[in-house]
Design a protein around this motif. Sequence first.
Motif, PDB file in Angstrom:
ATOM      1  N   TYR A  81     -11.431  27.684   4.540  1.00  0.00           N
ATOM      2  CA  TYR A  81     -10.692  27.118   5.660  1.00  0.00           C
ATOM      3  C   TYR A  81     -11.028  25.642   5.790  1.00  0.00           C
ATOM      4  O   TYR A  81     -12.172  25.250   5.609  1.00  0.00           O
ATOM      5  CB  TYR A  81     -11.044  27.849   6.967  1.00  0.00           C
ATOM      6  N   CYS A  82     -10.019  24.812   6.137  1.00  0.00           N
ATOM      7  CA  CYS A  82     -10.233  23.375   6.228  1.00  0.00           C
ATOM      8  C   CYS A  82     -10.962  23.004   7.512  1.00  0.00           C
ATOM      9  O   CYS A  82     -11.619  21.975   7.583  1.00  0.00           O
ATOM     10  CB  CYS A  82      -8.906  22.627   6.107  1.00  0.00           C
ATOM     11  N   ARG A 140      -9.875  28.573  10.774  1.00  0.00           N
ATOM     12  CA  ARG A 140     -10.681  29.783  10.667  1.00  0.00           C
ATOM     13  C   ARG A 140     -10.376  30.714  11.837  1.00  0.00           C
ATOM     14  O   ARG A 140     -10.251  31.916  11.689  1.00  0.00           O
ATOM     15  CB  ARG A 140     -12.170  29.414  10.642  1.00  0.00           C
ATOM     16  N   ASP A 141     -10.234  30.147  13.030  1.00  0.00           N
ATOM     17  CA  ASP A 141      -9.947  30.945  14.215  1.00  0.00           C
ATOM     18  C   ASP A 141      -8.548  31.552  14.187  1.00  0.00           C
ATOM     19  O   ASP A 141      -8.318  32.639  14.696  1.00  0.00           O
ATOM     20  CB  ASP A 141     -10.128  30.101  15.488  1.00  0.00           C
ATOM     21  N   LYS A 142      -7.595  30.837  13.566  1.00  0.00           N
ATOM     22  CA  LYS A 142      -6.218  31.333  13.442  1.00  0.00           C
ATOM     23  C   LYS A 142      -6.131  32.538  12.506  1.00  0.00           C
ATOM     24  O   LYS A 142      -5.281  33.396  12.669  1.00  0.00           O
ATOM     25  CB  LYS A 142      -5.299  30.229  12.909  1.00  0.00           C
ATOM     26  N   ALA A 143      -6.992  32.555  11.505  1.00  0.00           N
ATOM     27  CA  ALA A 143      -6.915  33.595  10.480  1.00  0.00           C
ATOM     28  C   ALA A 143      -7.282  34.968  11.048  1.00  0.00           C
ATOM     29  O   ALA A 143      -8.095  35.067  11.952  1.00  0.00           O
ATOM     30  CB  ALA A 143      -7.824  33.264   9.307  1.00  0.00           C
ATOM     31  N   ILE A 198      -9.116  20.961   0.346  1.00  0.00           N
ATOM     32  CA  ILE A 198     -10.393  20.363   0.724  1.00  0.00           C
ATOM     33  C   ILE A 198     -11.413  20.661  -0.365  1.00  0.00           C
ATOM     34  O   ILE A 198     -11.201  21.574  -1.175  1.00  0.00           O
ATOM     35  CB  ILE A 198     -10.927  20.909   2.094  1.00  0.00           C
ATOM     36  N   THR A 199     -12.498  19.901  -0.392  1.00  0.00           N
ATOM     37  CA  THR A 199     -13.562  20.171  -1.361  1.00  0.00           C
ATOM     38  C   THR A 199     -14.418  21.318  -0.843  1.00  0.00           C
ATOM     39  O   THR A 199     -14.493  21.539   0.372  1.00  0.00           O
ATOM     40  CB  THR A 199     -14.440  18.930  -1.601  1.00  0.00           C
ATOM     41  N   THR A 200     -15.060  22.022  -1.753  1.00  0.00           N
ATOM     42  CA  THR A 200     -15.837  23.202  -1.362  1.00  0.00           C
ATOM     43  C   THR A 200     -16.989  22.866  -0.412  1.00  0.00           C
ATOM     44  O   THR A 200     -17.368  23.701   0.389  1.00  0.00           O
ATOM     45  CB  THR A 200     -16.395  23.936  -2.597  1.00  0.00           C
ATOM     46  N   ASN A 201     -17.512  21.639  -0.521  1.00  0.00           N
ATOM     47  CA  ASN A 201     -18.610  21.293   0.404  1.00  0.00           C
ATOM     48  C   ASN A 201     -18.101  20.910   1.791  1.00  0.00           C
ATOM     49  O   ASN A 201     -18.865  20.875   2.744  1.00  0.00           O
ATOM     50  CB  ASN A 201     -19.553  20.219  -0.194  1.00  0.00           C
ATOM     51  N   GLU A 202     -16.796  20.670   1.925  1.00  0.00           N
ATOM     52  CA  GLU A 202     -16.201  20.415   3.249  1.00  0.00           C
ATOM     53  C   GLU A 202     -15.649  21.706   3.855  1.00  0.00           C
ATOM     54  O   GLU A 202     -15.494  21.801   5.063  1.00  0.00           O
ATOM     55  CB  GLU A 202     -15.038  19.414   3.119  1.00  0.00           C
ATOM     56  N   ALA A 203     -15.303  22.637   2.992  1.00  0.00           N
ATOM     57  CA  ALA A 203     -14.617  23.846   3.443  1.00  0.00           C
ATOM     58  C   ALA A 203     -15.543  24.753   4.245  1.00  0.00           C
ATOM     59  O   ALA A 203     -16.751  24.766   4.053  1.00  0.00           O
ATOM     60  CB  ALA A 203     -14.084  24.606   2.241  1.00  0.00           C
ATOM     61  N   ILE A 204     -14.932  25.496   5.139  1.00  0.00           N
ATOM     62  CA  ILE A 204     -15.645  26.537   5.879  1.00  0.00           C
ATOM     63  C   ILE A 204     -15.331  27.849   5.158  1.00  0.00           C
ATOM     64  O   ILE A 204     -14.160  28.212   5.027  1.00  0.00           O
ATOM     65  CB  ILE A 204     -15.190  26.573   7.357  1.00  0.00           C
TER      66      ILE A 204
END
Length: 75
Positions: free
Chosen positions: A66-67, A72-75, A53-59
Amino acid sequence: MLIKLLLVIGVIAAVYFFFIKKSTPLTKERHDKKRKENDDETMVECTVCSTFITTNEAIIVDKKFYCSTECRDKA
Ligand SMILES: [Zn+2]
């Protein structure tokens, strides 16, 4: 006569450096803006599912990408 010539050269040099100095911050600003735009388009890999994903889409959490909130919750 020689002093007058040096004075003219001095004035020309002063004007020249004035314009160089004046134009430098503009050039720098443009470069910074370009670099910022490039940063937004940088592809990063999701830490969990390896999706790119692009950095501006990423969490971004703790400097990890995270995409989606699910990953993010899985990590
Ligand atoms: Zn993911």
